[in-house]
Motif scaffolding. Structure first.
Motif, PDB file in Angstrom:
ATOM      1  N   LEU A 200       0.344   5.089  -0.021  1.00  0.00           N
ATOM      2  CA  LEU A 200       1.765   4.760  -0.037  1.00  0.00           C
ATOM      3  C   LEU A 200       2.544   5.595   0.983  1.00  0.00           C
ATOM      4  O   LEU A 200       3.494   5.108   1.602  1.00  0.00           O
ATOM      5  CB  LEU A 200       2.331   4.966  -1.439  1.00  0.00           C
ATOM      6  N   GLU A 201       2.112   6.839   1.156  1.00  0.00           N
ATOM      7  CA  GLU A 201       2.762   7.703   2.143  1.00  0.00           C
ATOM      8  C   GLU A 201       2.601   7.131   3.553  1.00  0.00           C
ATOM      9  O   GLU A 201       3.562   7.068   4.335  1.00  0.00           O
ATOM     10  CB  GLU A 201       2.165   9.107   2.071  1.00  0.00           C
TER      11      GLU A 201
ATOM     12  N   GLU B 182      13.835  -2.492  -5.665  1.00  0.00           N
ATOM     13  CA  GLU B 182      13.916  -1.107  -5.183  1.00  0.00           C
ATOM     14  C   GLU B 182      13.424  -0.131  -6.248  1.00  0.00           C
ATOM     15  O   GLU B 182      12.685   0.822  -5.944  1.00  0.00           O
ATOM     16  CB  GLU B 182      15.354  -0.770  -4.803  1.00  0.00           C
TER      17      GLU B 182
ATOM     18  N   SER C 148       6.597   2.042   8.065  1.00  0.00           N
ATOM     19  CA  SER C 148       7.999   1.743   7.710  1.00  0.00           C
ATOM     20  C   SER C 148       8.125   0.529   6.799  1.00  0.00           C
ATOM     21  O   SER C 148       8.908  -0.392   7.052  1.00  0.00           O
ATOM     22  CB  SER C 148       8.830   1.514   8.983  1.00  0.00           C
ATOM     23  N   PHE C 149       7.352   0.525   5.725  1.00  0.00           N
ATOM     24  CA  PHE C 149       7.341  -0.627   4.829  1.00  0.00           C
ATOM     25  C   PHE C 149       8.730  -0.937   4.265  1.00  0.00           C
ATOM     26  O   PHE C 149       9.172  -2.091   4.270  1.00  0.00           O
ATOM     27  CB  PHE C 149       6.357  -0.380   3.678  1.00  0.00           C
ATOM     28  N   VAL C 150       9.442   0.085   3.800  1.00  0.00           N
ATOM     29  CA  VAL C 150      10.760  -0.133   3.192  1.00  0.00           C
ATOM     30  C   VAL C 150      11.750  -0.663   4.221  1.00  0.00           C
ATOM     31  O   VAL C 150      12.591  -1.522   3.909  1.00  0.00           O
ATOM     32  CB  VAL C 150      11.283   1.165   2.548  1.00  0.00           C
TER      33      VAL C 150
ATOM     34  N   HIS D  66       4.728   3.934   3.930  1.00  0.00           N
ATOM     35  CA  HIS D  66       6.171   4.164   4.017  1.00  0.00           C
ATOM     36  C   HIS D  66       6.582   4.878   5.296  1.00  0.00           C
ATOM     37  O   HIS D  66       7.673   4.613   5.831  1.00  0.00           O
ATOM     38  CB  HIS D  66       6.644   4.980   2.815  1.00  0.00           C
ATOM     39  N   THR D  67       5.749   5.783   5.783  1.00  0.00           N
ATOM     40  CA  THR D  67       6.133   6.585   6.947  1.00  0.00           C
ATOM     41  C   THR D  67       5.636   5.985   8.258  1.00  0.00           C
ATOM     42  O   THR D  67       6.423   5.660   9.153  1.00  0.00           O
ATOM     43  CB  THR D  67       5.594   8.017   6.800  1.00  0.00           C
TER      44      THR D  67
END
Length: 366
Positions: free
Chosen positions: A77-78, A266, A85-87, A81-82
C-alpha cells in the motif's frame, strides 16, 4: 487440500502474502527487503513448536503469518500510494469523469457547444483535444499534476444515425501500470458510462441556462408583439418547471450519490489493510453510484423515463429558439414597415399622406 493444522482464514492470509510479494516484485518492480525476519520468532523458538498447534490462534505460526501479512500489505500500500500516486488518480477520476471539477466542466461545455451541436460525423478528435487543452489552461485544472493532465483525453463513442456531438462526446482517463489492477478495463468502462449520464444531465442544466438567457435578453423586444404574450408565458412556465426538476436531480446526484459515496470510499481506503480491501472498497463505491444513479439493470424503466425528459428539454430548447427567431424577424419587419410609413409621411406631407392612406384603405376594403 489444506493441511489439518492450517485453517481457512490462515490459508487466505498466506495466499495474500504471496500475492502481495509477487505484485511488489513483478508489477511494481520493488525489491526492497520487507522487515519480517527481524520480528519473527527465532529458529530456536520455532523449533520448539509443533506444527499441529498451528491452528491455535496466538501460536507462533499464527503470529509469523500475521506479521508477514501486515508487513507485506503495508509495504504494498505504501508503494501504491507514494510511488504510483493511487489516491491522486482516484481524485482525478472524481474531478473529471464524475464532474467534480465544476469550473472546468462548465467552461469546457461553453467551449465545446459550437462543435457538439453539429452532426457527430463532422467532429474531429484533434479539434476536441485542442478545446480540452484550452479549458484546462483557463480553469483551476491547470494546477493539476502534469502526469494526471497527460492521462486526461477525449474519445468519441460509437456513432448512430442522427447523433449529434453531444451524444458521442466523452472524456477519457488512461491508466497503466500497477494502478490498473484497481482501475481495470471493466472498471473504466463503468466510469465512462457514469460520465455519459452525468454529462447529459449537466447538458440539460447548461441548455436551460441558455434558454433563460434568451428569454431575459429578448423579452422586452418581443413584448411589443401583443399576440406573443400567451406564448411567452407558456415558455416561462415550462422553463421554470424544467429548471426546478433539473436542479433537484443535480442536487440528488451531487450530494446524495457522489459526495456520500466518495466520503465512504475515502474512509474505506484509509482503513484498508491490503490491496484486496482497496479493490473491494472501490467496487462498492462504483456499485453504489451505479444503483443510486439509476444505471443498474433494475432501474432501466426509470432511466428510460429520465432520458425521455432529457429529450423533451432539448426539443423545447430548439422550439423556443425557433419561436424567438421568428418573433424577432417579424418584429424587424414591422419596424421596417413603420419606418417606411414615417418616411412616406414626411415626403408627401401629413395631409396628403392621410388622404392617400384612406383611399388605399377603402380600396382594400372594397
Amino acid at each position: 487440500m489444506l493441511p489439518s493444522f492450517v485453517s481457512l482464514e490462515l490459508a487466505q492470509k498466506i495466499l495474500l502474502i504471496g500475492k502481495s510479494i509477487n505484485f511488489l516484485r513483478h508489477a511494481c518492480h520493488d525489491r526492497t527487503a520487507i522487515g519480517i525476519r527481524a520480528k519473527a520468532p527465532t529458529d530456536e523458538e520455532t523449533a520448539t513448536v509443533e506444527l499441529t498447534c498451528g491452528d491455535i490462534p496466538g501460536s507462533p505460526l499464527h503470529q509469523s503469518v500475521d506479521l508477514a501479512y501486515r508487513e507485506t500489505s503495508k509495504r504494498l500500500l505504501e508503494v501504491l500510494h507514494t510511488k504510483y500516486s493511487f489516491v491522486d488518480h482516484l481524485k482525478a477520476l472524481r474531478r473529471y469523469l464524475l464532474l467534480g471539477q465544476g469550473d472546468f466542466i462548465r467552461h469546457l461545455m461553453d467551449l465545446l457547444e459550437p462543435e457538439l451541436v453539429q452532426e457527430a460525423s463532422l467532429l474531429y478528435l484533434h479539434n476536441l483535444t485542442g478545446t480540452l487543452e484550452s479549458a484546462i489552461r483557463s480553469t483551476n485544472a491547470q494546477f493539476e499534476q502534469q502526469d494526471i493532465l497527460n492521462r486526461l483525453d477525449v474519445r468519441l463513442l460509437e456513432l448512430s444515425p442522427g447523433d449529434t456531438g453531444w451524444d458521442v462526446f466523452s472524456l477519457d482517463y488512461h491508466v497503466d501500470g500497477p494502478i490498473s489492477t484497481v482501475f481495470t478495463r471493466e472498471t473504466m468502462l463503468r466510469y465512462l458510462r457514469t460520465f455519459n449520464f452525468l454529462w447529459r444531465a449537466k447538458r440539460m442544466e447548461h441548455g436551460l441556462a441558455s434558454v433563460w438567457k434568451t428569454q431575459t435578453s429578448h423579452n422586452r423586444q418581443i413584448s411589443k408583439l401583443p399576440e406573443m404574450t400567451p406564448v411567452l408565458q407558456q415558455c416561462h412556465l415550462l422553463t421554470a418547471a424544467m429548471m426546478h426538476f433539473v436542479h433537484q436531480m443535480q442536487y440528488y446526484i451531487t450530494f446524495e450519490v457522489l459526495e456520500c459515496g466518495w466520503a465512504d470510499l475515502e474512509k474505506a481506503v484509509g482503513h484498508a489493510g491490503d490491496l484486496d480491501q482497496v479493490i473491494s472498497a472501490h467496487e462498492t463505491f462504483l456499485n453504489n453510484i451505479t444503483s443510486r444513479a439509476l444505471l443498474d439493470p433494475s432501474s432501466q424503466t426509470l432511466l428510460r423515463q429520465l432520458r425521455t425528459i432529457f429529450d423533451l428539454i432539448v426539443q423545447f430548447q430548439r422550439a423556443q429558439d425557433d419561436v424567438y427567431t421568428t418573433a424577432l424577424a417579424e418584429l424587424k419587419r414591422r419596424d421596417e414597415w413603420n419606418e417606411a410609413v414615417d418616411q412616406r409621411a414626411e415626403t408627401v406631407g401629413s395631409g396628403a399622406f392621410m388622404y392617400e392612406h384612406k383611399v388605399r384603405s377603402s380600396c382594400a376594403g372594397s
